[in-house]
Write an enzyme that holds these catalytic residues in place. Structure first.
Site, PDB file in Angstrom:
ATOM      1  N   ASP A   9     -13.962  28.353  84.004  1.00 59.95           N
ATOM      2  CA  ASP A   9     -14.902  28.656  85.082  1.00 59.95           C
ATOM      3  C   ASP A   9     -16.188  29.274  84.527  1.00 59.95           C
ATOM      4  O   ASP A   9     -16.141  30.286  83.820  1.00 59.95           O
ATOM      5  CB  ASP A   9     -14.271  29.625  86.081  1.00 59.95           C
ATOM      6  CG  ASP A   9     -13.021  29.055  86.715  1.00 59.95           C
ATOM      7  OD1 ASP A   9     -13.145  28.105  87.504  1.00 59.95           O
ATOM      8  OD2 ASP A   9     -11.911  29.545  86.406  1.00 59.95           O
TER       9      ASP A   9
ATOM     10  N   ASP B  30     -18.541  32.251  78.645  1.00 59.95           N
ATOM     11  CA  ASP B  30     -19.732  32.641  79.407  1.00 59.95           C
ATOM     12  C   ASP B  30     -19.836  34.136  79.651  1.00 59.95           C
ATOM     13  O   ASP B  30     -20.812  34.576  80.265  1.00 59.95           O
ATOM     14  CB  ASP B  30     -19.758  31.902  80.744  1.00 59.95           C
ATOM     15  CG  ASP B  30     -18.690  32.407  81.716  1.00 59.95           C
ATOM     16  OD1 ASP B  30     -17.573  32.712  81.271  1.00 59.95           O
ATOM     17  OD2 ASP B  30     -18.976  32.490  82.932  1.00 59.95           O
TER      18      ASP B  30
ATOM     19  N   ASP C 103     -13.539  28.407  77.513  1.00 56.95           N
ATOM     20  CA  ASP C 103     -13.277  29.005  78.811  1.00 56.95           C
ATOM     21  C   ASP C 103     -13.468  27.891  79.849  1.00 56.95           C
ATOM     22  O   ASP C 103     -14.037  26.834  79.541  1.00 56.95           O
ATOM     23  CB  ASP C 103     -14.253  30.162  79.040  1.00 56.95           C
ATOM     24  CG  ASP C 103     -14.176  30.721  80.434  1.00 56.95           C
ATOM     25  OD1 ASP C 103     -13.070  31.045  80.892  1.00 56.95           O
ATOM     26  OD2 ASP C 103     -15.239  30.814  81.087  1.00 56.95           O
TER      27      ASP C 103
END
Length: 241
Positions: free
Chosen positions: A22, A184, A20
């Protein structure tokens, strides 16, 4: 010397690792907050604190705008939201790396993996052009083939749909059975589960639910710890499937 630089080579390394963007590779919340608040200001709405915006990130620009409007209890039509998203993207493109930075240990870890032949890709719900722009600005683009940086607008589907992750692996010509996802949030975890891929979550990202509570295969508190957990995560995944 970081832990990722001294770990000896192991045959249990993955063939492919998909990240991922961001909240995982980069801390982009300051610039996303600035762009969101600049967009809301066009409507005369007050700024939203960065700590709150961090929990709004992860589903793409449109969802971020919608959550910003919801925070002010301001309803807008789909057409009005479309216009706000266009304004947001234009503004953000001019400020994509004003204050964004790679998280500590990211460059060293990516370099370690690349040196050992691991294929690296990015699967993000950020628009593809903006994802590539920020990776270039932060000098991380060299770790990823351009074809394997897939954004939320690269396909008809996006995370948490596992096909977004699978397409990233295919772009790398990787082995899905030896792939690891690093993210995240629940969006990343659900995409990995849908694709049948083990997932490691970072504890310092933008999820409103703590990473440990999402039940990933492992949680890391520093990016350099990724190489430590990879072998056991892959071994446990193979044992289950």
């Amino acid at each position: 010397m970081s832990s990722c630089e001294i770990l000896p080579f192991t045959a249990s390394l993955p063939d492919t690792v998909v990240f991922d963007l961001d909240g995982t590779l980069i801390d982009s919340a300051p610039d996303l907050t600035g762009a969101l608040n600049a967009t809301l200001a066009t409507l005369g709405l007050a700024a939203i604190p960065e700590d709150e915006v961090r929990h709004m990130v992860g589903h793409g620009a449109r969802k971020l705008i919608e959550r910003g409007l919801e925070a002010h209890a301001v309803p807008k039509s789909a057409t009005e939201v479309d216009a706000l998203v266009e304004w947001f993207i234009r503004y953000y493109a001019g400020h994509v790396a004003d204050r964004s930075v790679a998280f500590p240990g990211v460059a060293a870890t990516l370099n370690w993996l690349r040196a050992r032949g691991v294929r690296l890709g990015v699967c993000t719900n950020k628009p593809e052009a903006l994802a590539k722009q920020v990776l270039i600005a932060l000098e991380l683009d060299g770790f990823f083939p351009a074809r394997a940086i897939l954004g939320g607008d690269s396909l008809p589907v996006k995370k948490p749909d596992g096909r977004h992750l699978i397409a990233t692996v295919e772009a790398l010509e990787g082995d899905l059975t030896r792939t690891l996802m690093v993210g995240d949030s629940s969006t990343d975890l659900r995409a990995a589960r849908d694709a049948g891929v083990p997932v490691v979550l970072v504890s310092f990202g933008y999820t409103p639910v703590p990473a440990h509570e999402l039940d990933p295969d492992a949680v890391i508190d520093h990016f350099a710890d990724l190489t430590k957990v990879m072998p056991q995560v892959l071994d446990r995944h193979r044992a289950r499937y």
